[in-house]
Design a protein around this motif. Structure first.
Motif: not given
Length: 389
Positions: A48-56, A62-63, A66-69, A80-82
């Protein structure tokens, strides 16, 4: 024409892609041809190709983190929703009701309704699901998730029937819950890498603290760790149990090829509750006592007489390590020949093709009884590595 079940075709009908499949909601889950590419995919071989993540993407992850409690020994997360889609998901009450009636009538006819109902009642008792009160006048105000039962026949399966929910359900012209949900980034561990690590004699590097294990040790919810130090494996087992209990998860299925660790697991009542001599390890059958691997038992379907059924039978033999490649590659070649012959999915193969498949299916059947040593010597280490799963 007989219906091809998802359990029969294994990876082809339920592939784990490393990319977003924009057509997944368009085709039915039982469409074998939709998964044809995975049978010949380089991803299946771990290329597989190495994956890269966008800032979005990093922001969304991260959101979510941070929501896990944890409250009252239970995990709570914010899905997470659109944001521009979730408010546009319409009620699918009529679609869900039609599915419910169809599933209910089938279960009643097969005398399995009570068995399926008991699954939900048990989940309600355990606090997994809860009842809601909705008046008839409010039915059209809610989004409903249709479901159907899936049955497992493997000896290792302790849950023989479980509900599968369809969040792609939607009325004509509307959008589904799946379409409104942010799918996230691919955090799936590399299956081939994990299997190779499982077969190696690599010594455990560190004791895992509170299950903060490296990604390469996980595949979905399966944790497999090898090592030549039994004390480290015992400590890992203890930490895993403790960490899961913090989230009110009861670890019920754990095993090892180390006798001393198996004894502790059995004493704690956490050994797998089945009568098979094998454990399932990432699609393979594993014998903890002989330390050997074999293909999972599947139906070779020697009577298959259409391209669809033959493809289902070939794909059912899951072998990412290519332990039985002299047989499995012939299946792929045969599928390619059927494709070149221009046969339709439901078209009956010729008598010559039928005889070729019957001969090949015998080899597929025999391949399931080959037992290969799990151990692969690495860097001069030849001792039997212990592991926990």
């Amino acid at each position: 024409m007989s219906t091809v079940s998802i359990t029969a075709v294994n990876f082809v009908l339920a592939p784990q892609y490393n990319y977003v499949d924009s057509y997944k909601d368009t085709f039915e889950n039982t469409s074998v041809e939709r998964g044809l590419d995975s049978l010949f995919s380089l991803e299946l071989m771990g290329l597989t190709e190495e994956e890269t993540f966008s800032d979005f993407e990093r922001k969304k992850v991260k959101e979510f983190q941070n929501s896990v409690v944890i409250e009252n020994q239970c995990y709570y997360v914010k899905l997470p929703w659109w944001e521009d889609k979730i408010g546009k998901v319409p009620s699918n009450y009529s679609v869900a009701l039609a599915v419910l009636n169809r599933v209910f009538n089938k279960l009643e006819k097969e005398n399995k309704y009570r068995e399926y109902l008991d699954v939900f009642l048990e989940q309600e008792r355990e606090g997994i699901v809860e009842r809601i009160v909705v008046t008839r006048e409010e039915y059209e105000k809610y989004v409903w998730i249709p479901h159907r039962p899936v049955y497992k026949t493997e000896e290792q399966s302790t849950t023989k029937v479980r509900p599968v929910f369809n969040c792609s359900s939607k009325p004509k012209g509307g959008i589904s819950i799946n379409e409104a949900a942010y799918p996230g980034v691919n955090l799936m561990g590399n299956l081939l890498q994990l299997l190779l690590h499982f077969r190696s004699n690599d010594i455990m590097r560190t004791v895992i603290h509170k299950m903060n294990a490296p990604k390469e040790n996980f595949y979905v919810d399966n944790l497999i760790k090898t090592g030549n130090v039994p004390e480290n494996l015992v400590q890992l087992y203890t930490n895993v149990v403790k960490r899961l209990e913090e989230g009110h998860f009861d670890l019920r299925s754990c095993s090892s090829n180390r006798e001393e660790l198996r004894h502790k697991i059995e004493k704690d009542g956490r050994m797998p509750q089945h009568h098979s001599q094998y454990e399932k390890v990432l699609g393979y059958n594993y014998d903890t006592k002989s330390d050997s691997l074999s293909l999972a038992k599947t139906d070779s379907d020697s009577g298959a007489n259409t391209k669809r059924r033959i493809l289902a039978a070939v794909a059912a033999h899951f072998d990412p390590l290519s332990l039985c490649v002299p047989v499995t590659i012939r299946g792929r070649i045969f599928i390619s020949e059927l494709w070149k012959a221009g046969l339709g999915w439901a078209e009956t193969v010729t008598s010559t093709q039928q005889k070729s498949w019957q001969s090949l299916s015998k080899d597929f059947f025999s391949a399931q009884f080959l037992h290969l040593s799990k151990k692969v010597p690495v860097r001069g280490l030849y001792s039997k590595p212990g592991f926990i799963l």
